[in-house]
Write a protein that holds these residues in place. Structure first.
Motif, short mmCIF file in Angstrom:
data_model
loop_
_atom_site.label_atom_id
_atom_site.label_comp_id
_atom_site.label_asym_id
_atom_site.label_seq_id
_atom_site.Cartn_x
_atom_site.Cartn_y
_atom_site.Cartn_z
N LYS A 159 6.66 0.49 2.17
CA LYS A 159 6.47 -0.97 2.16
C LYS A 159 7.04 -1.57 0.87
O LYS A 159 7.55 -2.70 0.87
CB LYS A 159 4.99 -1.32 2.32
CG LYS A 159 4.47 -1.07 3.74
CD LYS A 159 3.04 -1.59 3.91
CE LYS A 159 2.56 -1.42 5.35
NZ LYS A 159 1.26 -2.06 5.61
N LEU A 192 -2.83 -23.28 8.23
CA LEU A 192 -1.58 -23.87 8.76
C LEU A 192 -1.80 -25.18 9.50
O LEU A 192 -1.04 -26.13 9.33
CB LEU A 192 -0.90 -22.84 9.68
CG LEU A 192 0.35 -23.31 10.44
CD1 LEU A 192 1.48 -23.70 9.49
CD2 LEU A 192 0.83 -22.24 11.41
N SER A 232 0.80 -1.24 0.00
CA SER A 232 0.00 0.00 0.00
C SER A 232 0.83 1.28 0.00
O SER A 232 0.29 2.35 -0.27
CB SER A 232 -0.94 0.01 1.22
OG SER A 232 -0.19 0.05 2.41
N TYR A 263 -0.96 -1.25 -4.96
CA TYR A 263 -2.35 -1.57 -5.34
C TYR A 263 -3.36 -0.56 -4.82
O TYR A 263 -4.54 -0.64 -5.15
CB TYR A 263 -2.74 -3.01 -5.01
CG TYR A 263 -2.65 -3.52 -3.57
CD1 TYR A 263 -2.15 -2.77 -2.53
CD2 TYR A 263 -3.08 -4.81 -3.28
CE1 TYR A 263 -2.07 -3.28 -1.24
CE2 TYR A 263 -3.00 -5.33 -2.00
CZ TYR A 263 -2.49 -4.56 -0.98
OH TYR A 263 -2.41 -5.06 0.29
N ARG A 280 -3.10 -1.15 9.08
CA ARG A 280 -2.07 -1.34 8.04
C ARG A 280 -0.82 -0.53 8.32
O ARG A 280 -0.09 -0.16 7.40
CB ARG A 280 -2.64 -0.97 6.66
CG ARG A 280 -3.85 -1.77 6.29
CD ARG A 280 -4.59 -1.21 5.09
NE ARG A 280 -4.02 -1.60 3.82
CZ ARG A 280 -4.66 -1.50 2.66
NH1 ARG A 280 -5.90 -1.06 2.63
NH2 ARG A 280 -4.08 -1.85 1.55
P1 NDP Z 1 0.16 -8.73 7.70
O1 NDP Z 1 1.42 -8.27 8.34
O2 NDP Z 1 0.22 -9.21 6.29
O3 NDP Z 1 -0.92 -7.58 7.86
C1 NDP Z 1 -2.00 -7.51 7.01
C2 NDP Z 1 -1.68 -6.68 5.75
O4 NDP Z 1 -2.74 -6.85 4.83
C3 NDP Z 1 -1.61 -5.20 6.01
O5 NDP Z 1 -0.36 -4.75 6.49
C4 NDP Z 1 -1.93 -4.65 4.64
O6 NDP Z 1 -0.74 -4.54 3.85
C5 NDP Z 1 -2.81 -5.73 4.00
N1 NDP Z 1 -4.19 -5.27 3.86
C6 NDP Z 1 -4.84 -5.06 2.68
N2 NDP Z 1 -6.07 -4.59 2.89
C7 NDP Z 1 -6.22 -4.48 4.22
C8 NDP Z 1 -7.30 -4.02 5.04
N3 NDP Z 1 -8.46 -3.58 4.51
N4 NDP Z 1 -7.12 -4.01 6.37
C9 NDP Z 1 -5.98 -4.46 6.92
N5 NDP Z 1 -4.91 -4.90 6.19
C10 NDP Z 1 -5.03 -4.91 4.84
O7 NDP Z 1 -0.50 -9.86 8.60
P2 NDP Z 1 0.01 -11.34 8.84
O8 NDP Z 1 1.29 -11.57 8.14
O9 NDP Z 1 -0.09 -11.64 10.28
O10 NDP Z 1 -1.13 -12.19 8.16
C11 NDP Z 1 -1.41 -12.00 6.77
C12 NDP Z 1 -2.70 -12.70 6.43
O11 NDP Z 1 -2.44 -14.10 6.38
C13 NDP Z 1 -3.85 -12.50 7.42
O12 NDP Z 1 -5.04 -12.40 6.68
C14 NDP Z 1 -3.83 -13.78 8.22
O13 NDP Z 1 -5.06 -14.10 8.77
C15 NDP Z 1 -3.40 -14.78 7.17
N6 NDP Z 1 -2.76 -15.96 7.71
C16 NDP Z 1 -3.26 -17.16 7.32
C17 NDP Z 1 -2.70 -18.32 7.73
C18 NDP Z 1 -3.21 -19.60 7.20
O14 NDP Z 1 -2.62 -20.66 7.45
N7 NDP Z 1 -4.29 -19.60 6.44
C19 NDP Z 1 -1.59 -18.33 8.70
C20 NDP Z 1 -1.06 -17.01 8.99
C21 NDP Z 1 -1.67 -15.87 8.53
P3 NDP Z 1 -0.66 -3.28 2.83
O15 NDP Z 1 -0.67 -2.07 3.72
O16 NDP Z 1 0.60 -3.45 2.09
O17 NDP Z 1 -1.90 -3.38 1.97
#
Ligand code: NDP
Length: 322
Positions: free
Chosen positions: A174, A263, A170, A189, A312
């Protein structure tokens, strides 16, 4: 002990600092003294009620610390061992119980903070690139939220496998972090149409796989970025859940594959847990996997940590320190 507890779903104010008795380990459990707790997006979903939980609850499942007490029948660990797990029963606390089957020793040369910072997101990145869609040299992946906790680790692992990684982020700050992790192309994006950019960057061909943790706002565009028979690995919903979906779209968009992995199904056996944890912790100990943790909060400030994650404001890992 100090712990963060939630009594009902709600905003960040639902996270209350409380005093509770230190729990005693039952058969098969280990009591650990926590040195660092990993904050993950899933705790926001539980707090808001997107995922169901029973209350009161201590949130959190990721932590590193030292073994304090073994429950009956536990072998392979002793008092004082440095350990880490993603299956801690309430890791927003000074002490917590962990099923011994889900506990792993921290290798020499890796701090407890780094172990807590890399375990959950690192194993997530690992299963996505080695198992969900095993990436091959020369293939191209699109990774959303490329500067996030999972995003930075996933990019490094994909590049290690010889893949080309296109990411979305964003902000320009970053974007810089994502490039440092190895992304060949980074798309803002929030300013540009990522679908058009991916088409341009791949000469109209599209990518082999999309690792999409953003969900609601990126899902449709992500499907359009895939070439025929490509794989959509939807593993999160940071922007909200994807609405109900007509499977025939997978046909019309090119016989695509869609999976919604988690996971827990990829570390269900001890052998798989040891494989993924061994790789991730080993690479981190050798400095081959760079861990970014600039966001460390005292346990009492757990609410602020979740606010910053939701808004974010963070990149890389967020830790709580008791
Ligand atoms: P992140 O550090 O990736 O934080 C979320 C990021 O998502 C934000 O920094 C932002 O990046 C982006 N984003 C885009 N749109 C939004 C929004 N509307 N609100 C908030 N964030 C937004 O988090 P994690 O690394 O902890 O987790 C990433 C994702 O992976 C989560 O959805 C988590 O639930 C999922 N996950 C799933 C797992 C699985 O096994 N299925 C295991 C671990 C995590 P930017 O500012 O660049 O847009």
């Amino acid at each position: 002990m100090k712990a963060i507890q939630i009594h009902s779903t709600g905003g960040p104010e639902a996270l209350q600092l409380v005093d509770l008795p230190i729990p005693r380990p039952e058969p098969g459990q280990v009591l650990i003294r926590i040195e660092a707790t990993g904050v993950n997006f899933i705790e926001v979903y539980f707090r808001k009620g997107v995922y169901k939980a029973s209350f009161p609850m201590i949130p959190g499942s990721e932590a590193a610390g030292t073994v304090e007490e073994l429950g009956p029948g536990v072998n392979g660990f002793k008092d004082g061992d440095a350990v880490v797990s993603t299956s801690v029963i309430g890791s927003y606390a000074e002490y917590a119980l962990v099923p011994a089957a889900q506990l792993v020793k921290v290798p020499e040369g890796l701090s407890l903070e780094c172990a807590a910072a890399v375990m959950l997101q690192g194993m997530t990145a690992h299963y996505l690139v080695f198992s969900t869609y095993p990436l091959k040299k020369g293939e191209t992946a699109l990774v959303h939220a490329g500067a996030g906790g999972v995003g930075l680790l996933l990019t490094q692992m994909a590049v290690r496998l010889g893949a080309r990684v296109i990411t979305t982020v964003s902000t320009k700050a970053k974007a810089e972090l994502s490039r440092e992790a190895g992304a060949s192309d980074v798309i803002l994006y929030t300013e540009r149409d990522f679908e058009a950019e991916v088409k341009r960057l791949t000469g109209g061909k599209g990518v082999d796989v999309v690792y999409d943790s953003v969900g609601k706002t990126t899902f449709d565009g992500s499907l359009n970025c895939l070439h025929p028979r490509g794989m959509m690995a939807l593993f999160g919903a940071s922007s909200g859940p994807v609405p109900p979906f007509d499977p025939s779209l997978l046909n019309s968009k090119g016989s695509l594959y869609l999976t919604r992995p988690t996971l827990w199904h990829y570390i269900a056996t001890r052998a798989e847990l040891e494989w993924r944890a061994g790789d991730v912790l080993g690479w981190a100990a050798k400095g081959e996997l760079k861990i970014r943790t600039e966001h460390t909060y005292p346990l009492a400030n757990a609410a602020q940590a979740q606010i910053d994650l939701e808004e974010r404001k963070t990149a890389g890992k967020i830790l709580l320190v008791p």
